[in-house]
Design an enzyme around this catalytic site. Structure first.
Site, short mmCIF file in Angstrom:
data_model
loop_
_atom_site.label_atom_id
_atom_site.label_comp_id
_atom_site.label_asym_id
_atom_site.label_seq_id
_atom_site.Cartn_x
_atom_site.Cartn_y
_atom_site.Cartn_z
CE1 TYR A 35 -4.36 0.69 -0.45
CE2 TYR A 35 -3.77 2.58 0.88
CZ TYR A 35 -4.65 1.95 0.02
OH TYR A 35 -5.80 2.57 -0.36
CD GLU A 38 6.71 11.09 -2.96
OE1 GLU A 38 7.90 11.43 -3.04
OE2 GLU A 38 6.07 10.55 -3.90
CG HIS A 40 6.24 2.89 1.04
ND1 HIS A 40 4.93 3.18 1.27
CD2 HIS A 40 6.63 2.08 2.06
CE1 HIS A 40 4.52 2.57 2.37
NE2 HIS A 40 5.54 1.91 2.88
CD GLN A 64 5.81 -6.58 10.66
OE1 GLN A 64 6.74 -7.19 10.11
NE2 GLN A 64 5.67 -5.27 10.56
N GLY A 150 12.30 4.11 6.61
CA GLY A 150 11.81 5.42 6.97
C GLY A 150 11.88 5.64 8.47
CG MET A 151 14.67 8.19 10.42
SD MET A 151 15.24 7.16 11.81
CE MET A 151 15.04 8.32 13.16
CG ASP A 153 8.55 1.72 13.40
OD1 ASP A 153 9.10 1.96 14.49
OD2 ASP A 153 7.85 0.72 13.20
CB SER A 189 0.00 1.77 4.63
OG SER A 189 1.17 1.81 3.84
NE ARG A 190 -1.59 -0.26 11.14
CZ ARG A 190 -0.41 -0.85 11.15
NH1 ARG A 190 0.66 -0.12 10.91
NH2 ARG A 190 -0.30 -2.15 11.38
#
Length: 297
Positions: A35, A38, A40, A64, A150-151, A153, A189-190
């Site tokens: 999903y 930008e 990603h 996970q 990506g930062m 997370d 994505s959420r």
């Protein structure tokens, strides 16, 4: 045209052929759960700029997700993902099924202690164990020189960096800046789950984080004082249900004394938040540093 691999064997053969054609090529890897947005795309473009070959994986990893989490309803759109990946310059897309990745139940676990004790590691037990297994499998399959995360997370980045260091994996973990909507909401994505009102109120996350630097530079401001002010600002949003607001040393994610003065705290600090809006849990963060600030007396 992007090459699509759906089995581990197809991926191995594709990589072997590429490496035979160009010995010594550098491989960049962007692992995702699909999903794509930008955020990603920015990871893919950076890999393309820095590496000879860019591999993207799209796999919603069941290991996970907890029993009451959103694995089944996690958004999926393969054709849209592949179009974005190709437009961003990815060379190979790996799209395995759960059965392909886990033909039998894994009996091997990977646990990274300490850096998983807090934040999502505490509120989502077992989450990072599942991340460790799938990322290790993907690293072994792709064998990249560089991997891009990506930062948004930041804890995941810290966990994977520690795992690769501890296990002597010859991979450089490349942390990449958070990509945001024009109004400040961190891309996720959420976000698709949010109602219009929830999305509007979720802006309180980025707004709270943006204020944190100036709050922390106030003379006499402590660790707990900053946490309290950020928490109170988030609570101004009626739909916000706070999971956590924490300020930790980064990248080790060690806790700080609540009464520690921020202007006397060296190094980088991670201010991280996790908040539910309706059924949707969002995370965001900001890296802060106060030790270089001086106060005129």
């Amino acid at each position: 045209m992007i090459m699509i691999c759906r089995t581990k064997q197809q991926l191995r053969e594709a990589l072997e052929n590429k490496r035979k054609q160009k010995p010594g090529l550098t491989t960049g890897f962007v692992p995702t759960m699909g999903y794509l947005h930008e955020g990603h795309a920015s990871l893919i473009r950076r890999s393309v700029a820095e590496c000879d070959l860019t591999v993207l994986s799209i796999f919603v990893n069941p290991l996970q997700f907890g029993p009451n989490e959103d694995f089944d309803r996690y958004p999926r759109d393969e054709q849209r993902d592949l179009a974005l990946a190709e437009a961003s310059g990815a060379d190979i897309a790996f799209l395995p099924t759960v059965e392909e990745m886990y033909p039998t139940k894994p009996l091997t676990s990977i646990t990274v202690d300490v850096v998983t004790d807090r934040l999502c590691g505490a509120s989502r037990p077992g989450h990072f164990d599942g991340v460790g297994v799938v990322v290790s499998k993907l690293f072994n399959l792709v064998q990249p020189q560089r991997a891009y995360f990506g930062m948004k997370d930041a804890q995941q980045v810290a966990v994977i960096r520690r795992m690769t260091d501890d296990l002597d994996m010859p991979i450089k973990i490349v942390p990449c800046d958070i990509v945001r909507e024009p109004d400040g909401l961190a891309l996720s994505s959420r976000n698709v789950y949010l109602s219009a009102e929830e999305r509007s109120q979720a802006l309180v996350l980025s707004q709270s984080l943006a204020k944190a630097k100036s709050i922390g530079e106030t003379a006499g401001k402590t660790v707990q004082g900053l946490i309290d002010e950020v928490s109170n600002h988030i609570r101004e949003s009626q739909l916000a249900d706070i999971d956590y607001v924490e300020l930790l040393a980064y990248p080790n994610l060690t806790p700080l004394a609540p009464n520690q003065l921020l202007l006397e705290t060296p190094g980088e600090l991670l201010l991280a938040v996790a908040v539910k809006f309706g059924r949707t849990r969002l995370i965001d963060n900001r890296i802060l540093s106060f030790s270089e600030v001086t106060i005129d007396v």
